[in-house]
Design an enzyme around this catalytic site. Structure first.
Site, PDB file in Angstrom:
ATOM      1  N   SER A  35       6.294   1.576  -7.838  1.00  0.00           N
ATOM      2  CA  SER A  35       6.057   1.876  -6.344  1.00  0.00           C
ATOM      3  C   SER A  35       6.611   1.191  -5.321  1.00  0.00           C
ATOM      4  CB  SER A  35       4.580   2.114  -6.049  1.00  0.00           C
ATOM      5  OG  SER A  35       3.788   1.153  -5.876  1.00  0.00           O
ATOM      6  N   LYS A  83       1.059  -3.137  -2.279  1.00  0.00           N
ATOM      7  CA  LYS A  83       1.531  -2.234  -1.512  1.00  0.00           C
ATOM      8  C   LYS A  83       2.022  -2.884  -0.022  1.00  0.00           C
ATOM      9  CE  LYS A  83       0.553   1.365  -4.162  1.00  0.00           C
ATOM     10  NZ  LYS A  83       1.721   1.773  -4.790  1.00  0.00           N
TER      11      LYS A  83
END
Length: 157
Positions: A35, A83
């Protein structure tokens, strides 16, 4: 017997020092998943091909957009995600899943997004992330050696 007791004391004190360092200063962590590609490589099944990052424990509650954080998933307490912060408290965002919406980021929360738009499970799915779930700030890639670098607050396109 006294020598054994001294050895045990050294091991205990040393172990406490290591755990205190990891808990208060920081520690290395392996990136798993893709990701955050291309910034961080974690999709390869071979561990030596994945990035390892240094996670700092300092100033976790003073993050600005661009910081890369690890946090406990709001949907799965056993999962830790990594993230990038794209918005902080008192800011507004338009989720990519619903661009017609305007979402306010509440006090003590971050909007977190992966750098890879094809493979991300982030705030666009579970909303703003509480700062209380943040575990560390990724500051450097420390493995593999050819990728040693300080992590930038700018997303790589």
């Amino acid at each position: 017997m006294a020598g054994t007791a001294r050895k045990l004391m050294r091991i205990t004190v040393g172990g406490c020092a290591v755990f205190t360092f990891f808990d208060c200063i920081g520690h290395p962590a392996q990136v798993v998943g893709n990701s955050m590609q291309p910034t961080l490589e974690g999709g390869d099944a071979r561990w030596w091909k994945r990035d390892f990052v240094w996670l700092s424990k300092w100033d976790l509650y003073k993050c600005s957009p661009g910081a890369i954080l690890t946090f406990i998933s709001p949907r799965d307490k056993d999962a830790v995600h990594i993230k990038r912060v794209t918005a902080c408290e008192n800011q507004q965002v338009r989720p990519t899943t619903h661009p017609e919406w305007l979402t306010d980021i509440p006090k003590g929360h971050y909007w977190m997004e992966g750098d890879n738009p094809q493979h991300r499970h982030d705030s666009n799915v579970y909303g703003p992330v509480s700062a209380a779930l943040v575990k560390g700030r990724a500051t450097h890639i420390i493995w593999p050696p050819e990728r040693w670098q300080r992590l930038s607050s700018k997303k790589i396109d």
